[in-house]
Design an enzyme around this catalytic site. Structure first.
Site, PDB file in Angstrom:
ATOM      1  N   SER A   1      -1.921  -5.547  -6.633  1.00 46.86           N
ATOM      2  CA  SER A   1      -1.060  -6.569  -6.066  1.00 46.86           C
ATOM      3  C   SER A   1      -0.805  -7.674  -7.092  1.00 46.86           C
ATOM      4  O   SER A   1      -0.376  -7.402  -8.202  1.00 46.86           O
ATOM      5  CB  SER A   1      -1.688  -7.107  -4.771  1.00 46.86           C
TER       6      SER A   1
ATOM      7  N   ASP B   1       4.597   0.904   0.648  1.00 38.20           N
ATOM      8  CA  ASP B   1       4.174  -0.473   0.406  1.00 38.20           C
ATOM      9  C   ASP B   1       5.212  -1.420   1.009  1.00 38.20           C
ATOM     10  O   ASP B   1       6.390  -1.360   0.664  1.00 38.20           O
ATOM     11  CB  ASP B   1       4.059  -0.707  -1.112  1.00 38.20           C
TER      12      ASP B   1
ATOM     13  N   HIS C   1       0.170  -0.820   0.756  1.00 37.03           N
ATOM     14  CA  HIS C   1      -0.016  -1.739  -0.376  1.00 37.03           C
ATOM     15  C   HIS C   1      -1.437  -1.717  -0.936  1.00 37.03           C
ATOM     16  O   HIS C   1      -1.622  -1.624  -2.146  1.00 37.03           O
ATOM     17  CB  HIS C   1       0.344  -3.162   0.062  1.00 37.03           C
TER      18      HIS C   1
END
Length: 292
Positions: free
Chosen positions: A103, A197, A231
């Site tokens: 991330s 995601d 994600h």
């Protein structure tokens, strides 16, 4: 001062090391592990990788002890200090280190690889190719944050926020200044991408990074896409986090992911990143017995 925990398989400096109960022949390949915007200093991934023959520094970068309370302004000199500390540690072998980020941490690892020296390999898990949420500084250069349009927020039937389309494209207009200059990087890249995601467009970012690298005669990065994965691609057997509070948004958002596909992606991604780091950083592949 750098805020980090270094996980290795035998004894070292007690004030900085998290020890695992299995000795091995030092020195080890070194990895800097950087998490997303969840704050604090998560150590679980570093600790698990230490059992796979790596010395791993889990690095905090905001809202931890005396570090900045936000990511509004981040300075790569801090990350450079951490990387150099790891590289100069007596239990870490050179000549370079690896980077592992997920991330926002993936975005920061991409920036480190682009601006800093001494990096041999980088694994980017669902990272952005543009600066997000704040300005990045390094020796007089700045990367402004890519633009955001809250009008593109969507609300699911469960009342959760879907932020997939919120960020502007870093390929258009003034937002091009936010694009990380990946063409400067000299390391090998592995991009691990969840195709479901919903934090941002990770597959698009990985492909754009690949295009930029190849346009500047750099090696094509390895991109692995996982259909149905969301994600947060964590180590194997971690539960799927489909939604939670987003620190920057200030409300619960969906992260994406279908349970079975996401679980399979986590198992494969964990093996892929270890193989990648062993290939490019060297070191023995002996592991601590266990499911992970």
């Amino acid at each position: 001062m750098v805020k980090a925990v270094l996980a290795v398989r035998n004894a070292g400096q007690p004030s900085l090391l998290h020890h695992l109960p299995r000795k091995g022949p030092a020195p080890f390949p070194g990895i800097v592990d950087i998490s997303g915007t969840g704050r604090g200093l998560p150590e679980y991934r570093a600790s698990l990788l230490a059992g796979k023959g790596f010395a791993v520094m889990a690095l905090a970068y905001y809202n931890y002890e005396d570090l900045p309370k936000s990511i509004e302004n981040l300075h790569l000199e801090y990350f450079e200090e951490a990387m150099n500390y790891l590289l100069n540690h007596p239990q870490v072998k050179g000549p370079g280190v690896g980077l592992l980020g997920i991330s926002k941490g993936g975005e920061l690892c991409l920036s480190m690889a682009s601006f800093l020296k001494g990096i041999t390999a980088a694994v980017i898990i669902n990272g952005s190719v543009a600066s997000v949420g704040g300005t990045l500084h390094y020796k007089g250069e700045t990367l402004p944050p890519v633009g955001v349009s809250r009008s593109r927020f969507k609300v699911t039937k469960d009342g959760l926020t879907d932020i997939l389309d919120v960020l502007n494209s870093p390929l258009e207009g003034p937002d091009q200044k936010s694009f990380i200059p990946v063409e400067r990087a000299e390391c090998a890249f592995l991009f691990l991408v969840g195709q479901d995601d919903h934090n941002w467009k990770s597959e698009f970012y990985a492909n754009e990074a690949s295009k930029r690298l190849q346009a500047h005669s750099k090696a094509k990065p390895h991109i692995i896409c996982y259909p149905g994965a969301g994600h947060y691609i964590e180590p194997p057997y971690f539960p799927l986090c489909r939604a939670s509070l987003h620190t920057l948004v200030g409300s619960p958002v969906i992260w994406g992911g279908e349970p079975r596909a996401h679980a399979r992606a986590q198992v494969d991604a964990w093996q892929q990143l270890q193989t990648f780091f062993h290939k490019h950083l060297g070191g023995e592949k002996a592991t601590i017995p266990g499911m992970l």
